[in-house]
Scaffold this motif. Structure first.
Motif, PDB file in Angstrom:
ATOM      1  N   TRP A 160       0.840  -1.210   0.000  1.00 34.08           N
ATOM      2  CA  TRP A 160       0.000   0.000   0.000  1.00 34.08           C
ATOM      3  C   TRP A 160       0.870   1.254   0.000  1.00 34.08           C
ATOM      4  CZ3 TRP A 160      -0.436   3.858   3.754  1.00 34.08           C
ATOM      5  CH2 TRP A 160      -1.459   4.788   3.529  1.00 34.08           C
ATOM      6  N   VAL A 161       1.945   1.248   0.781  1.00 36.60           N
ATOM      7  CA  VAL A 161       2.829   2.420   0.845  1.00 36.60           C
ATOM      8  C   VAL A 161       3.486   2.672  -0.505  1.00 36.60           C
ATOM      9  CG1 VAL A 161       4.957   3.324   1.852  1.00 36.60           C
ATOM     10  CG2 VAL A 161       3.251   2.240   3.324  1.00 36.60           C
TER      11      VAL A 161
ATOM     12  N   GLU B  66       2.539   1.745  -3.542  1.00 38.95           N
ATOM     13  CA  GLU B  66       1.570   2.166  -4.559  1.00 38.95           C
ATOM     14  C   GLU B  66       1.104   3.603  -4.307  1.00 38.95           C
ATOM     15  OE1 GLU B  66      -1.498  -0.709  -4.382  1.00 38.95           O
ATOM     16  OE2 GLU B  66      -0.274  -2.344  -5.200  1.00 38.95           O
ATOM     17  N   THR B  67       0.890   3.963  -3.051  1.00 44.95           N
ATOM     18  CA  THR B  67       0.435   5.312  -2.724  1.00 44.95           C
ATOM     19  C   THR B  67       1.504   6.350  -3.062  1.00 44.95           C
ATOM     20  OG1 THR B  67      -0.936   4.427  -0.929  1.00 44.95           O
ATOM     21  CG2 THR B  67      -0.442   6.795  -0.900  1.00 44.95           C
ATOM     22  N   VAL B  68       2.741   6.057  -2.680  1.00 41.87           N
ATOM     23  CA  VAL B  68       3.833   6.996  -2.958  1.00 41.87           C
ATOM     24  C   VAL B  68       3.995   7.219  -4.451  1.00 41.87           C
ATOM     25  CG1 VAL B  68       6.342   7.295  -2.812  1.00 41.87           C
ATOM     26  CG2 VAL B  68       5.069   6.541  -0.814  1.00 41.87           C
ATOM     27  N   ARG B  69       3.870   6.132  -5.248  1.00 45.82           N
ATOM     28  CA  ARG B  69       4.007   6.271  -6.698  1.00 45.82           C
ATOM     29  C   ARG B  69       2.826   7.039  -7.284  1.00 45.82           C
ATOM     30  NH1 ARG B  69       6.055   1.504 -10.534  1.00 45.82           N
ATOM     31  NH2 ARG B  69       7.968   2.295  -9.575  1.00 45.82           N
ATOM     32  N   SER B  70       1.617   6.746  -6.817  1.00 47.48           N
ATOM     33  CA  SER B  70       0.438   7.421  -7.372  1.00 47.48           C
ATOM     34  C   SER B  70       0.434   8.910  -7.057  1.00 47.48           C
ATOM     35  CB  SER B  70      -0.839   6.767  -6.834  1.00 47.48           C
ATOM     36  OG  SER B  70      -0.922   6.925  -5.417  1.00 47.48           O
ATOM     37  N   LEU B  71       1.001   9.292  -5.921  1.00 45.26           N
ATOM     38  CA  LEU B  71       1.064  10.704  -5.550  1.00 45.26           C
ATOM     39  C   LEU B  71       2.222  11.439  -6.200  1.00 45.26           C
ATOM     40  CD1 LEU B  71       0.239  10.456  -1.724  1.00 45.26           C
ATOM     41  CD2 LEU B  71      -1.282  11.215  -3.568  1.00 45.26           C
TER      42      LEU B  71
ATOM     43  N   GLU C 127       7.477   9.417  -5.475  1.00 47.30           N
ATOM     44  CA  GLU C 127       8.535   8.416  -5.581  1.00 47.30           C
ATOM     45  C   GLU C 127       9.714   8.929  -6.392  1.00 47.30           C
ATOM     46  OE1 GLU C 127       8.016   3.901  -6.436  1.00 47.30           O
ATOM     47  OE2 GLU C 127       8.432   4.848  -8.364  1.00 47.30           O
TER      48      GLU C 127
END
Length: 690
Positions: free
Chosen positions: A203-204, A206-211, A214
């Motif tokens: 989850w971390v 995927e969230t960091v990449r989507s925001l 990253e």
């Protein structure tokens, strides 16, 4: 400081092993690293330092198991899960019990708990050692899947069994009921902890990449930090850190999706970093094994209470127990297993017996076994030295070496690699793609990009040369023939220039004499070079060579006569030696330009190899630079930029060539995919500046 020096010695030995293994491909890399470790231990500057056992477990075991679990083929693992689990759990426990009781019976001075700990450490196999063997052995996909799955799961079972046996040896007490309860809590607790952390990590990431937060640096640091966090966190909760690492490695995804150079760069760097880390950690463990052997052997050999013959015999006995038990277990599992299609058990044919032998010797002991033995404490409860610690490590080391030797030399006999090496099959295809790319680049040369394109062509030529050397397909005679032909081009150019000068003489007598003298001197140099490069002095060129020598002698006599007459008459010659030298250099540069143009034209033909033309182009460009010898640093940045642009253009040409070859049926889709993958890596490098 001593620990730091120890780490430097280990890293240096790992680097050397990576080069040494290329020259002895039939010997597995772990064996090379063990030998290097022994040599390093005898170096005068080798530091006498010890690594803390707990630190060793965290530093080596956690990341290695995590990477092994993450990289394993999940679909292949599911297909062979039953057999893998049988070997990983059932055989690991059987090995622990058999080795423990046999060793304690033969050598009672070793306590049963210590012997069981050794047996548990000898349960895990090292699939990395098998993959490090030369390309002489060929295992089927199923055999590789079983061995990798077993290596993954028996690492966890062996380590848990080792820890409980070691705790009994440390305290001198072993309560079966309490140990069973602790085992269940540790097993399921570690698995659940690993799955929870893996889900949170997914989850971390995927969230960091989507925001868009990253970056390559943060992503790689998070990936590297995760296995250590898993192991230490699980140990804090009093559950198995090893099982937590394995469970997380199997479940975590490390999202590779996304479009863009940043995503591609992150994925490429991640794979590269983990590849380097895996090789370094595995190599370090085997180097440490080699370093530990002299100390363990010296301690055992110098101890008057220990019979050295008995020690060697025990190594052979334990190895026999491990090998025989493994063969019986594998053969039994193959006999019990039902056919997927018919659902019936199959009889043991000669081929199935051979497969059992392959999987027996294909499971040597290695990284995990040695890592566990290094974690044996130096003292037990009460402060006394741990009994027979050096001997236990020595026995384990001997079994590791024996199983590695058996795998190295018996696997190629049991599973010979009769097929062709896929990487070798790709070499001629890759060369053809590179040649076509060079020919296409040659057609795009303009006065503005000439230098940049030739520099990129030279890079492609070096790639082709390396591939041909690897394939044993170099042709030095072809390059020599082209060099001789280029000299003939120079000769023709100078002769034509001399003919033009004589047909249209200059108005100034001094200029006319200067031009003629420069041409004749250069012709003398070229003819002299051709005479020395002639490979057949009895050929029809002998007469022309003699005539050339005579003409050269006549010109020199005439020149000396002119200068002698001038000195007698006390007159100044029309031209000086400095003027002749300068004009000759100018003529040489013009001749070099002529040859370069001819070479560029030849690259589009089939008369000479493209890489030979490109290699000779580089030589003539160097000769041109040395003749002009004008230090000029202006435009360097612009030239580098232009070269990078040409390189990007060449990658697009390569992709086009691959597509054309695929559509023409010259290569398969799998081969095209492999070729494209390499180009995509280079494109990401060019776009992102890795």
């Amino acid at each position: 400081m001593a620990v730091f020096e120890l780490i430097l010695c280990i890293i240096a030995a790992v680097v050397v092993s990576s080069f040494a293994s290329r020259f002895i491909p039939k010997v597995s890399t772990p064996l090379v690293q063990i030998a290097l470790g022994v040599l390093v231990a005898y170096l005068p500057f080798f530091p006498n330092a010890r690594l803390n056992p707990e630190l060793f477990m965290v530093l080596f075991i956690a990341p290695l198991l995590y990477l092994e679990a993450h990289e394993i083929d999940k679909s292949a693992l599911l297909k062979t899960l039953k057999l893998s689990l049988s070997l990983a759990i059932g055989l690991a426990i059987a090995t622990m019990v058999a080795v423990g009781f046999v060793l304690h019976t033969v050598w009672p001075v070793i306590t049963l708990a210590s012997a069981l700990a050794l047996g548990a450490a000898l349960g895990p196999t090292d699939a990395v050692a098998v993959s490090s063997l030369g390309k002489e052995a060929s295992l089927t996909q199923r055999q590789r899947g079983v061995l990798k799955g077993e290596s993954l799961f028996n690492d966890a079972s062996g380590i848990v069994g080792f820890q409980f046996a070691l705790a009994a040896a440390f305290t001198g007490e072993f309560a079966v009921g309490q140990a069973a309860g602790e085992f269940v809590v540790s097993f399921f607790g570690g698995t659940i902890f690993g799955l929870v952390v893996a889900a949170l990590a997914n989850w971390v990431f995927e969230t960091v990449r989507s925001l868009g937060w990253e970056t390559t640096t943060t992503r790689i640091l998070m990936e590297l930090f995760l296995p250590f966090l898993l192991y230490l966190g699980a140990e804090e909760f009093k559950v198995s850190g090893i099982l937590a690492v394995v469970a997380a490695g199997l479940f975590i995804r490390f999202d590779r999706s996304g479009v863009g150079p940043n995503v591609a760069r992150t994925n490429i760097v991640s794979s590269s970093v983990w590849g380097v880390l895996s090789f370094s950690l595995n190599g370090a463990v085997f180097i440490l094994l080699g370093m530990q052997l002299p100390q363990a052997m010296t301690a055992s050999w110098s101890d008057p209470r220990i019979n050295n013959t008995l020690l060697i015999g025990i190594i052979l006995l334990v190895t026999a127990v491990v090998i025989v038990l493994r063969f019986i277990w594998v053969a039994a599992m193959l006999r019990i297993a039902r056919d997927v299609n018919t659902g019936k058990r199959r009889k043991m044919t000669l081929e199935r017996w051979r497969s059992a032998a392959v999987m027996t010797f294909g499971g040597p002991k290695g990284t995990i076994t040695l890592s566990l033995m290094f974690t044996i404490p130096y003292s037990i409860a009460g402060g006394a030295d741990f009994p027979m610690r050096d001997e236990l490590i020595f026995i384990a080391s001997g079994v590791i070496i024996m199983t590695l030797l058996l795998a190295n030399f018996l696997l190629p006999l049991l599973a010979p690699n009769r097929g062709k090496d896929p990487s070798a099959e790709m070499v001629p295809i890759t060369i053809e793609v590179l040649r076509s790319t060079v020919e296409e680049l040659t057609g795009r040369i303009t006065p503005e990009n000439r230098r940049a394109v030739l520099m990129v062509i030279d890079l492609y030529t070096k790639r082709i040369s390396r591939l041909k050397q690897r394939n044993g397909d170099s042709d030095p005679q072809g390059l020599e023939r082209l060099q001789i032909e280029a000299l003939h081009w120079e000769k023709e150019f100078v002769r034509d220039r001399l003919t033009q000068i004589k047909a249209h003489p200059a108005a100034d007598a001094a200029t006319q004499e200067l031009n003629v003298e420069a041409c004749e001197r250069m012709l003398d140099q070229i003819m002299n070079t051709l005479r020395h490069t002639s490979t057949d002095p009895t050929s029809g060129h002998a007469v022309s060579q003699i005539r050339g020598r005579v003409r050269m002698l006549q010109r020199r006599v005439n020149n000396y006569a002119k200068r002698t007459i001038s000195k007698i008459r006390h007159t100044t010659p029309l031209v000086s030696e400095d003027q002749i030298f300068a004009r000759t250099r100018e003529l040489q540069v013009e001749a070099i330009h002529h040859v370069i143009d001819r070479l560029v034209d030849e690259m589009g033909n089939s008369t000479y190899n493209t890489e030979h033309c490109s290699a000779l182009l580089l030589d003539y460009r160097r000769a041109e630079a040395s003749l002009q010898a004008r230090p000029n640093m202006s435009g360097t940045a612009a030239m580098i930029t232009q070269v990078e642009e040409v390189k990007k253009e060449s990658y697009a040409i390569e992709l086009g060539v691959i597509q054309d070859m695929l559509e023409a049926g010259d290569i398969s889709r799998a081969q095209a995919k492999t070729l494209r993958r390499n180009i995509y890596v280079m494109q990401v490098d060019a776009d992102s500046g890795i």
